[in-house]
Design an enzyme around this catalytic site. Structure first.
Site, mmCIF file in Angstrom:
data_model
loop_
_atom_site.group_PDB
_atom_site.id
_atom_site.type_symbol
_atom_site.label_atom_id
_atom_site.label_comp_id
_atom_site.label_asym_id
_atom_site.label_seq_id
_atom_site.Cartn_x
_atom_site.Cartn_y
_atom_site.Cartn_z
ATOM 1 N N SER A 138 0.610 -1.019 0.067
ATOM 2 C CA SER A 138 0.035 -0.020 -0.052
ATOM 3 C C SER A 138 0.993 1.070 -0.031
ATOM 4 O O SER A 138 1.870 1.396 -0.943
ATOM 5 C CB SER A 138 -1.199 -0.183 1.179
ATOM 6 N N ASP A 234 -8.459 -3.550 -7.044
ATOM 7 C CA ASP A 234 -7.962 -3.275 -5.662
ATOM 8 C C ASP A 234 -9.021 -2.381 -4.863
ATOM 9 O O ASP A 234 -9.468 -1.475 -5.396
ATOM 10 C CB ASP A 234 -6.512 -2.275 -5.861
ATOM 11 N N HIS A 301 -6.682 -6.038 -1.389
ATOM 12 C CA HIS A 301 -5.676 -4.726 -1.285
ATOM 13 C C HIS A 301 -4.351 -5.558 -1.178
ATOM 14 O O HIS A 301 -3.636 -5.509 -2.405
ATOM 15 C CB HIS A 301 -5.936 -3.636 -0.407
#
Length: 358
Positions: A138, A234, A301
Site C-alpha cells: 500500500s 484493488d 488490497h
C-alpha cells in the site's frame, strides 16, 4: 534534524534474525497505512501507531513474506527480516523544511526516517548482505517504488538487490463523476510534507511534482528490478480513487464496494474499465530492466504479508503459480515473470474480501 514520527517520537521496527543459508540475506518490508494531506488529518494520525511509536505494539506477528515457516514462505523463511513501521504519513518521503512553524508540533521527516533505518540496518549487518529485497504494501508499496534505487545505491555493488511493491501502484484516474479526487489528494500530501525532494528527478523535469507521486509516471525511470503485485480490482483504489464517497452521494455503489459479487452489470463494466487503465499503465512499466508482475483479478488490497494470499494451499494463483512462487522465480532469475490474470470473475482461486460481514 532528528528522524522522528509525526508526533516527535522515535520511529520503530521489528527484526527477526536470519539463520542458516539465509543469514546474509535481508528482506525489508515497509508498512502501509495511507497518507495525511492536511494539518488536521496529520494531527489525528499523531494519536495512532501511524503517527507515533508510543501507540505501536511491542511485538507483531510475521506472516506471509515475513514468516519463518517454510510451508508458508518457502524462499525467504530464513532471511533477516525487518518490518519497518510507518509513522510519517507521506510514504517515507516528507522533508522537515515543510514543517509548520506555527506551533502545531507536526514533524515531516519521512525521508530522514528512511535514511535512519538504512544506517541502522547497515550497521546491524546488512552491509554484508549477499542478497536483499525491499518490499512494502500500500503506502509502503509506493514507498518501495520511491526508494528502490536509493536502497540499491546504499548496498555494495556485488549484492543482488531487487524491490517488490505490493498494492502500491495507485492510478492517476478520475472518479466516476470525472473529478480528479486522488490527484488533488496527492497534490496536498506532496505540498504539505515537501515530498518533491524525494521524488524522481527525471520525472520532475517532465511534469508537476504531485504527478511524480504516481508510480505510472516515474516507474520507467527506476534502474533496479521491481516486481509489481497488484490486484486488478484493488478495493482501496475502488473506494478511494474510482468511487470515493463524495462521488456516490446516494450510496448506489455501497454494496459493490463491500463485496465485488454484489456489483451490478453496469458497475462491473466500470470496474473492467478501471482494470484496463491499470493494465495500460502497467504495460509502460514493463520497460524496467529485469522487472516482473503478478496482476490477479481479485477484490483485495495487500497480498504479500498474509499466508492466505502469499503462499498456502488455497492462495490465488495465475497459471498455477502462487505469488510467492512467481516472486521467487523472478528474484532468482529462473524465468521472466509477467502474470496477468483474465478479467473478473474468471479466477476461482481468488481471495476476495467481503466487508458485508461486520
Amino acid at each position: 534534524f532528528l528522524a522522528v514520527c509525526l508526533d516527535g517520537s522515535l520511529p520503530g521496527y521489528h527484526f527477526q534474525k536470519g539463520f542458516g543459508s539465509g543469514s546474509n540475506n535481508w528482506l525489508l518490508h515497509l508498512e502501509g497505512g495511507g497518507w495525511c494531506n492536511s494539518v488536521a488529518s496529520c494531527l489525528s494520525r499523531k494519536t495512532t501507531p501511524l503517527g507515533s511509536s508510543n501507540f505501536m505494539e511491542q511485538q507483531v506477528r510475521f506472516a506471509g513474506i515475513l514468516s519463518s515457516d517454510t510451508s508458508q514462505n518457502p524462499v525467504f523463511f530464513n532471511w533477516n527480516k525487518v518490518k519497518i513501521r510507518y509513522c510519517d504519513g507521506a510514504s517515507f518521503a516528507g522533508h522537515p523544511d515543510s514543517e509548520l512553524k506555527n506551533g502545531t508540533e507536526l514533524f515531516f521527516r519521512g525521508q530522514l526516517i528512511w535514511e535512519a533505518f538504512m544506517d541502522e540496518l547497515l550497521s546491524l549487518g546488512m552491509s554484508n548482505a549477499k542478497q536483499a529485497l525491499l518490499s512494502g504494501c500500500s503506502a509502503g508499496g509506493l514507498a518501495t517504488f520511491i526508494h528502490c534505487d536509493e536502497f540499491r545505491d546504499r548496498l555494495p555493488k556485488h549484492v543482488t538487490v531487487k524491490c517488490l511493491a505490493d498494492a502500491g501502484f495507485f492510478l492517476d484516474e478520475p472518479d466516476i463523476l470525472g473529478n480528479r479526487t486522488i490527484r488533488s489528494f496527492y497534490y496536498d500530501v506532496v505540498d504539505l510534507q515537501g515530498v518533491a525532494k524525494s521524488l524522481n528527478m527525471d520525472c520532475l523535469s517532465r511534469m508537476e511534482s504531485f504527478k511524480c507521486f504516481f508510480p505510472q509516471e516515474f516507474v520507467k525511470n527506476i534502474r533496479t528490478p521491481v516486481f509489481i503485485v497488484n490486484p486488478a480490482y484493488d478495493f482501496w483504489q475502488i473506494r478511494n480513487i474510482l468511487v470515493p464517497d463524495a462521488s456516490d452521494p446516494r450510496g448506489k455503489w455501497r454494496p459493490c464496494k463491500l463485496n465485488i459479487h454484489s456489483c451490478n452489470p453496469h458497475q462491473l463494466e466500470i470496474l473492467q474499465g478501471y482494470r484496463s487503465s491499470m493494465l495500460k499503465a502497467l504495460s509502460e512499466s514493463q520497460q524496467i530492466q529485469g522487472g516482473g508482475m503478478f496482476i490477479n483479478s481479485c477484490f483485495i488490497h495487500c497480498q504479500t504479508w498474509m499466508a492466505e494470499t502469499w503462499h498456502s494451499p488455497n492462495s490465488p494463483r495465475i497459471n498455477n503459480k502462487t505469488i510467492a512462487e512467481s516472486v521467487s522465480d523472478w528474484y532468482f532469475d529462473r524465468r521472466a515473470v509477467t502474470q496477468i490474470d483474465c478479467p473478473y470473475p474468471c479466477n476461482p482461486t481468488c481471495y476476495n474480501m467481503d466487508f458485508t460481514r461486520g
